[in-house]
Design an enzyme around this catalytic site. Structure first.
Site, short mmCIF file in Angstrom:
data_model
loop_
_atom_site.label_atom_id
_atom_site.label_comp_id
_atom_site.label_asym_id
_atom_site.label_seq_id
_atom_site.Cartn_x
_atom_site.Cartn_y
_atom_site.Cartn_z
N ARG A 169 0.84 -1.20 0.00
CA ARG A 169 0.00 0.00 0.00
C ARG A 169 0.88 1.26 0.00
O ARG A 169 1.88 1.32 0.71
CB ARG A 169 -0.95 -0.02 1.20
CG ARG A 169 -1.93 -1.19 1.11
CD ARG A 169 -3.11 -1.08 2.03
NE ARG A 169 -3.89 -2.32 1.99
CZ ARG A 169 -4.81 -2.62 1.08
NH1 ARG A 169 -5.09 -1.74 0.11
NH2 ARG A 169 -5.44 -3.78 1.11
N ASP A 170 0.46 2.23 -0.84
CA ASP A 170 1.21 3.50 -0.93
C ASP A 170 1.12 4.23 0.41
O ASP A 170 0.06 4.29 1.04
CB ASP A 170 0.64 4.35 -2.06
CG ASP A 170 1.58 5.47 -2.46
OD1 ASP A 170 2.13 5.41 -3.58
OD2 ASP A 170 1.77 6.42 -1.66
N ILE A 171 2.22 4.81 0.83
CA ILE A 171 2.29 5.50 2.12
C ILE A 171 1.49 6.81 2.09
O ILE A 171 1.13 7.33 3.15
CB ILE A 171 3.78 5.76 2.47
CG1 ILE A 171 3.98 5.94 3.96
CG2 ILE A 171 4.34 6.94 1.69
CD1 ILE A 171 5.45 5.87 4.38
N ASN A 208 4.58 6.20 -13.97
CA ASN A 208 5.22 7.46 -14.33
C ASN A 208 6.66 7.19 -14.78
O ASN A 208 7.32 6.31 -14.23
CB ASN A 208 5.23 8.40 -13.12
CG ASN A 208 3.83 8.78 -12.67
OD1 ASN A 208 2.97 9.05 -13.50
ND2 ASN A 208 3.60 8.80 -11.37
N VAL A 210 10.49 7.70 -7.31
CA VAL A 210 11.23 6.50 -6.89
C VAL A 210 11.64 5.77 -8.16
O VAL A 210 10.78 5.37 -8.97
CB VAL A 210 10.38 5.58 -5.98
CG1 VAL A 210 11.18 4.33 -5.62
CG2 VAL A 210 9.94 6.32 -4.72
N HIS A 266 7.26 1.01 -10.93
CA HIS A 266 6.11 0.61 -10.11
C HIS A 266 4.84 1.01 -10.81
O HIS A 266 4.73 2.12 -11.34
CB HIS A 266 6.18 1.22 -8.71
CG HIS A 266 6.48 2.68 -8.69
ND1 HIS A 266 7.76 3.18 -8.87
CD2 HIS A 266 5.68 3.76 -8.55
CE1 HIS A 266 7.72 4.50 -8.83
NE2 HIS A 266 6.47 4.88 -8.64
N HIS A 325 1.16 2.06 -10.27
CA HIS A 325 0.18 2.53 -9.28
C HIS A 325 -1.16 1.88 -9.62
O HIS A 325 -1.63 2.00 -10.77
CB HIS A 325 0.00 4.05 -9.38
CG HIS A 325 1.19 4.86 -8.99
ND1 HIS A 325 1.31 5.47 -7.76
CD2 HIS A 325 2.31 5.20 -9.68
CE1 HIS A 325 2.45 6.15 -7.71
NE2 HIS A 325 3.08 5.99 -8.86
P1 AMP Z 1 6.15 7.96 -8.26
O1 AMP Z 1 5.98 9.43 -7.92
O2 AMP Z 1 5.36 7.50 -9.44
O3 AMP Z 1 7.62 7.59 -8.36
O4 AMP Z 1 5.53 7.17 -7.03
C1 AMP Z 1 6.23 6.92 -5.85
C2 AMP Z 1 5.21 6.55 -4.82
O5 AMP Z 1 5.87 5.91 -3.74
C3 AMP Z 1 4.45 7.74 -4.22
O6 AMP Z 1 3.05 7.58 -4.46
C4 AMP Z 1 4.79 7.67 -2.73
O7 AMP Z 1 3.71 8.03 -1.91
C5 AMP Z 1 5.17 6.22 -2.56
N1 AMP Z 1 6.08 5.91 -1.46
C6 AMP Z 1 7.22 6.57 -1.12
N2 AMP Z 1 7.80 5.98 -0.07
C7 AMP Z 1 7.03 4.91 0.26
C8 AMP Z 1 7.09 3.90 1.28
N3 AMP Z 1 8.10 3.85 2.16
N4 AMP Z 1 6.11 2.98 1.34
C9 AMP Z 1 5.07 3.03 0.46
N5 AMP Z 1 4.97 3.93 -0.52
C10 AMP Z 1 5.91 4.87 -0.62
#
Ligand code: AMP
Ligand code: ZN
Length: 118
Positions: free
Chosen positions: A33-35, A91, A100, A104, A106
């Site tokens: 799950r996204d944080i 993205n 990140v 991934h 979403h």
């Molecule tokens: P993006 O902007 O497409 O690279 O998405 C990165 C996603 O990672 C964002 O939606 C963040 O909220 C999520 N995220 C960052 N750190 C964590 C974490 N430790 N656990 C879960 N999700 C995270």
């Protein structure tokens, strides 16, 4: 391309070094799950292999990348919004808002989504 990257947040989650709410695991992918959720359900589906962006996906990775969509399908059914609909987004690089650099998907569900996206 390294199989894992010691500086990568998602490789650290894969290694168990950083906690995450992991809801799905397969041979090639995991989901957690996204944080900072942007919908009632917001799950990130990542390959076990470190691939930094869509631009680094190779022909050898096709099964791995396909497995991210299999995971999305399974999780959408499990979460109960497969028929109603949901969104999957990946993205790539700064202009799209990638933060990140381990690819991934979403998976967002549980509400209506507008189009075009912002
Ligand atoms: P993006 O902007 O497409 O690279 O998405 C990165 C996603 O990672 C964002 O939606 C963040 O909220 C999520 N995220 C960052 N750190 C964590 C974490 N430790 N656990 C879960 N999700 C995270
Ligand atoms: Zn990584």
């Amino acid at each position: 391309m390294a199989k894992s990257n010691s500086d990568c947040l998602f490789c650290k989650i894969l290694a168990g070094d950083i906690p995450a709410d992991i809801i799905y695991e397969s041979d090639t992918a995991i989901a957690f799950r996204d944080i900072n959720p942007q919908a009632p359900t917001h799950v990130l589906i990542i390959p076990r292999k470190h691939i930094s962006t869509i631009n680094e996906i190779t022909a050898d990775d096709q099964a791995i990348v396909g497995s991210l969509y299999s995971a999305a399908q399974d999780i959408a059914a499990e979460e109960g919004f497969a028929d109603e609909g949901y969104r999957v987004v990946m993205n790539c690089n700064e202009a799209a808002g990638q933060t990140v650099f381990h690819i991934h998907l979403h998976l967002l569900g549980g509400r209506a989504f507008s189009w075009p996206p912002g």
